[in-house]
Design a protein around this motif. Structure first.
Motif, PDB file in Angstrom:
ATOM      1  N   GLU A  30       0.813  -1.218   0.000  1.00  0.00           N
ATOM      2  CA  GLU A  30       0.000   0.000   0.000  1.00  0.00           C
ATOM      3  C   GLU A  30       0.847   1.268   0.000  1.00  0.00           C
ATOM      4  O   GLU A  30       0.570   2.206  -0.758  1.00  0.00           O
ATOM      5  N   LEU A  31       1.906   1.297   0.837  1.00  0.00           N
ATOM      6  CA  LEU A  31       2.655   2.538   1.044  1.00  0.00           C
ATOM      7  C   LEU A  31       3.883   2.664   0.148  1.00  0.00           C
ATOM      8  O   LEU A  31       4.257   3.784  -0.222  1.00  0.00           O
ATOM      9  N   THR A  32       4.510   1.552  -0.179  1.00  0.00           N
ATOM     10  CA  THR A  32       5.695   1.584  -1.057  1.00  0.00           C
ATOM     11  C   THR A  32       5.523   0.505  -2.131  1.00  0.00           C
ATOM     12  O   THR A  32       6.261  -0.487  -2.143  1.00  0.00           O
ATOM     13  N   PRO A  33       4.558   0.673  -3.026  1.00  0.00           N
ATOM     14  CA  PRO A  33       4.240  -0.390  -3.992  1.00  0.00           C
ATOM     15  C   PRO A  33       5.388  -0.747  -4.919  1.00  0.00           C
ATOM     16  O   PRO A  33       5.521  -1.908  -5.308  1.00  0.00           O
ATOM     17  N   ASP A  34       6.215   0.230  -5.297  1.00  0.00           N
ATOM     18  CA  ASP A  34       7.333  -0.086  -6.190  1.00  0.00           C
ATOM     19  C   ASP A  34       8.370  -0.958  -5.487  1.00  0.00           C
ATOM     20  O   ASP A  34       8.946  -1.871  -6.090  1.00  0.00           O
ATOM     21  N   LEU A  35       8.595  -0.716  -4.202  1.00  0.00           N
ATOM     22  CA  LEU A  35       9.507  -1.561  -3.430  1.00  0.00           C
ATOM     23  C   LEU A  35       8.942  -2.972  -3.302  1.00  0.00           C
ATOM     24  O   LEU A  35       9.660  -3.967  -3.461  1.00  0.00           O
ATOM     25  N   TYR A  36       7.660  -3.055  -3.054  1.00  0.00           N
ATOM     26  CA  TYR A  36       7.006  -4.364  -2.953  1.00  0.00           C
ATOM     27  C   TYR A  36       7.154  -5.145  -4.253  1.00  0.00           C
ATOM     28  O   TYR A  36       7.461  -6.346  -4.241  1.00  0.00           O
ATOM     29  N   GLU A  37       6.962  -4.477  -5.379  1.00  0.00           N
ATOM     30  CA  GLU A  37       7.030  -5.157  -6.669  1.00  0.00           C
ATOM     31  C   GLU A  37       8.437  -5.651  -6.974  1.00  0.00           C
ATOM     32  O   GLU A  37       8.609  -6.734  -7.554  1.00  0.00           O
ATOM     33  N   GLU A  38       9.455  -4.887  -6.597  1.00  0.00           N
ATOM     34  CA  GLU A  38      10.827  -5.336  -6.839  1.00  0.00           C
ATOM     35  C   GLU A  38      11.148  -6.579  -6.011  1.00  0.00           C
ATOM     36  O   GLU A  38      11.765  -7.529  -6.510  1.00  0.00           O
ATOM     37  N   LEU A  39      10.740  -6.575  -4.761  1.00  0.00           N
ATOM     38  CA  LEU A  39      10.990  -7.739  -3.918  1.00  0.00           C
ATOM     39  C   LEU A  39      10.163  -8.941  -4.382  1.00  0.00           C
ATOM     40  O   LEU A  39      10.636 -10.082  -4.345  1.00  0.00           O
ATOM     41  N   LYS A  40       8.944  -8.679  -4.824  1.00  0.00           N
ATOM     42  CA  LYS A  40       8.108  -9.774  -5.339  1.00  0.00           C
ATOM     43  C   LYS A  40       8.744 -10.375  -6.592  1.00  0.00           C
ATOM     44  O   LYS A  40       8.744 -11.608  -6.760  1.00  0.00           O
ATOM     45  N   ARG A  41       9.283  -9.543  -7.448  1.00  0.00           N
ATOM     46  CA  ARG A  41       9.908 -10.057  -8.676  1.00  0.00           C
ATOM     47  C   ARG A  41      11.149 -10.893  -8.346  1.00  0.00           C
ATOM     48  O   ARG A  41      11.406 -11.914  -8.997  1.00  0.00           O
ATOM     49  N   PHE A  42      11.890 -10.475  -7.322  1.00  0.00           N
ATOM     50  CA  PHE A  42      13.084 -11.238  -6.955  1.00  0.00           C
ATOM     51  C   PHE A  42      12.713 -12.546  -6.249  1.00  0.00           C
ATOM     52  O   PHE A  42      13.126 -13.633  -6.665  1.00  0.00           O
ATOM     53  N   TYR A  43      11.931 -12.449  -5.185  1.00  0.00           N
ATOM     54  CA  TYR A  43      11.637 -13.637  -4.383  1.00  0.00           C
ATOM     55  C   TYR A  43      10.643 -14.585  -5.050  1.00  0.00           C
ATOM     56  O   TYR A  43      10.622 -15.783  -4.747  1.00  0.00           O
ATOM     57  N   GLY A  44       9.795 -14.058  -5.942  1.00  0.00           N
ATOM     58  CA  GLY A  44       8.799 -14.902  -6.574  1.00  0.00           C
ATOM     59  C   GLY A  44       7.555 -15.097  -5.727  1.00  0.00           C
ATOM     60  O   GLY A  44       6.625 -15.788  -6.125  1.00  0.00           O
ATOM     61  N   TRP A  45       7.530 -14.497  -4.552  1.00  0.00           N
ATOM     62  CA  TRP A  45       6.383 -14.556  -3.646  1.00  0.00           C
ATOM     63  C   TRP A  45       5.484 -13.346  -3.846  1.00  0.00           C
ATOM     64  O   TRP A  45       5.945 -12.267  -4.205  1.00  0.00           O
ATOM     65  N   ASP A  46       4.192 -13.501  -3.540  1.00  0.00           N
ATOM     66  CA  ASP A  46       3.262 -12.378  -3.430  1.00  0.00           C
ATOM     67  C   ASP A  46       2.555 -12.532  -2.083  1.00  0.00           C
ATOM     68  O   ASP A  46       1.380 -12.891  -2.029  1.00  0.00           O
ATOM     69  N   PRO A  47       3.254 -12.299  -0.981  1.00  0.00           N
ATOM     70  CA  PRO A  47       2.689 -12.595   0.343  1.00  0.00           C
ATOM     71  C   PRO A  47       1.429 -11.790   0.664  1.00  0.00           C
ATOM     72  O   PRO A  47       0.597 -12.245   1.462  1.00  0.00           O
TER      73      PRO A  47
END
Length: 243
Positions: A222-239
């Protein structure tokens, strides 16, 4: 251990059945295990047993390494690489476990965890359990330290692990740098998502961001969506979506 020998050894270990008692430890101690899909659970358990049997577990400060300790600590490590590859932990040789907070010669004050440059992770067992018991407080010592190991897999503690594609590095650098400096400046948005300790350096920022990604995914998205997307792309998770 050479790459070929490691592959052969892993194939042999993978054929060994998963210890039935370990499932009980995971059910009792590892909340995220119950949320894994059946297909993902199979891969998770395979990687968990390989990690547990490959790495040397050493008790310190009176700690006794039991099957429970080995299984639960391994689960925290493998959560990070379920969608990646176990090779991210090839440089890691040993996991030292203390019963509680501990002292280190090169650190002031008590410590809950430490990832060393030469292939060692040191953990407090109580900190491991505490991080698992409250999966939404944003603090998970084991996740933090194993994130450092992933960071180090490409040769340095610099906040940038080996990404999935060369084309991902530019966006990663831009996004991580922006939020790292914002946290250093004390911007309220980043402080609502991550602990201030992430402002120490880029390596700590990646480890702290990883903790928040797994523990506070909805807030990060919600607050840092671009950071979330980068970590999601690396880890492969969408927690945040439970996957």
């Amino acid at each position: 251990m050479t790459g070929l020998f490691r592959q052969l050894r892993r194939r042999r270990l993978a054929r060994r059945p998963f210890p039935p008692d370990w499932l009980g430890y995971l059910d009792a101690r590892v909340p995220f295990f119950a949320r894994l899909s059946p297909a993902l659970r199979e891969d998770f358990l395979t990687k968990l047993k390989l990690f547990a049997w490959e790495k040397e577990f050493i008790g310190a400060g009176g700690m006794v390494i039991t099957d429970e300790v080995r299984a639960v600590v391994s689960a925290t490590a493998v959560q990070l690489v379920v969608h990646l590859d176990l090779s991210y932990y090839d440089r890691l040789r040993e996991v030292i476990v203390y019963p509680d907070a501990f002292l280190l010669p090169d650190r002031t004050g008590v410590v809950l965890g430490e990832a060393k440059n030469w292939g060692t992770v040191i953990l407090s067992w109580q900190a491991v359990l505490s991080g698992l018991q409250d999966p939404e407080d944003g603090h998970d010592t084991a996740t933090h330290e194993f994130a450092h190991v992933l960071d180090r897999a490409d040769g340095a503690f610099d906040g940038t692990p080996k990404l999935r594609s060369y084309s991902h590095y530019r966006a990663w650098a831009v996004v991580m740098s922006e939020h790292f400096h914002a946290l250093q400046e004390g911007r309220s948005v980043e402080r609502q998502v991550m602990d201030d300790y992430g402002a120490v350096n880029e390596a700590e920022f990646f480890a702290v961001a990883t903790e928040s990604f797994f523990e506070r995914p909805h807030r990060m998205r919600e607050l840092t969506p671009d950071l979330y997307e980068e970590l999601k792309r690396f880890y492969g998770w969408d927690p945040a979506s439970g996957t």
